[in-house]
Scaffold this active site. Sequence first.
Site: not given
Length: 332
Positions: A11, A33, A116, A140, A206, A280, A282
Site C-alpha cells: 500500500y 508478492l 510506526t 508488531y 465499532i 480490540r 492492543g
Amino acid sequence: MRVLLTGGAGYVGSHAAGMLHRTGHEIWVYDNLSEGHAAAVPQGRLIVGDLMDRAHLESVFREQRIEAVMHFAASCYVGVSVTDPASYYQNNIVGTLSLLDAMRAAEVGRIVFSSTCATYGVPDAVPITENEKQTPINPYGFTKLAIEHALADYSHAYGLGYAALRYFNASGASDENIRGEDHDPETHLIPLVLQVALGQRKDIKIFGDDYPTPDGTCIRDYIHVEDLASAHMAALEMLGAGTQWKLNLGTGSGASVKEVIDACRKVTGHPIPAAVVSRREGDPPELVADATLANETLGWQPKYDHIEPIVASAWRWHQDHPRGYDDRGAKG
Ligand code: UDP
C-alpha cells in the site's frame, strides 16, 4: 537517484514507487508478492524476491548500481502479531538484518525505513513528539522498534544514513486514482466502512465506545498515503552519510472512530449502520502526531489535513476498484 523499494508492491510502498517514478528517479521494486500487488508497481519495475535471499539482494544492488533503499517490506497486522509473533520477528527483524547486510556488502549507505507510531505504545502525552518513550504494547511495535535500534547502531558503527519515519494511520488513495488500499483480509477502519457503503458488508463494528475520549471511541491521526510518499521522497533526497532521523508523519489532528464513520456517511450519502462491540486487544485510546520535527527537518507539510477529503479520496478508489487491483491491469 537509483532506488530500491522493498515492499514496493504494498500500500504505502507502491504510492512511494509511483511518486518516485513520476518525478524521474530510477526505481526498482523488490517484493515477494506475499501481500503486495504486481499491478500496483509501475510497469516493468518489479523484481520478485525475498528479503531473506541476501545473495539475490546483493546482486540486484550491484547490477542496478542502487544508491539508496526505501524499506517498506514487513508484516504489519497488529492483531496477527499477537497470535503469531514468530512470523513477525522472523519477517521483520531477521528480514531487515538480511537487507542491511546486503546493503553493507554492496556499499549502499542510505535507507528510509517505514517505522510506526505503534513503537510508542500508550503515550504519556498527546500529540506525540519523537521524545515520547517507546514502549510498544504488541509484537508488531516491538519488531519495528528493534529495527530502529539496529539502524542507529549500524549508523554509529558503519556510517549508515537513515530516516526512520514513524507513520500514524495511512489512508486514502493516489491522486490519479490508479493506486489505493487493497488488503486481504482487510482490517483497517476506512476501507471497512466504505465496504458497507458499497454493499459488501452489512455494518461496521465499532471496537469499544468506553475509551477516555470525548465520544468514547479511539482517536487516530489519519495521514494520506500521498503525503507519506512525499515525506519519503524528501527524506531520500536529503539523507546523507551518517544521518540519523526519527520523524513522526501525521497531520497533527485526530479523528475518532465515530467521526470517521460520520465522514464516510457524508461523503458516500449511505447511512452506514454501525454496531458497538467490545474493545480490540492492543488499541491505545488516542494516537495523534506532533509532526513539527518532520516539517522542520524535511520542509514537509501534508496536503490533506482533514478526515473528509481523505475519506473522499479513498471512496473514489473503492468505487472505481470494488475488488481492488483485481479490477484493473498494470498501472503507470
Ligand atoms: N476499528 C473499529 N472497527 C473496525 C476496524 C477498526 O472500530 O472494524 C478501530 C480500531 O479499534 C482503531 C481505529 O479503528 O481504534 C483504527 O484502526 P485501524 O485498524 O484502521 O488502524 P490501527 O490504528 O490499528 O493502525
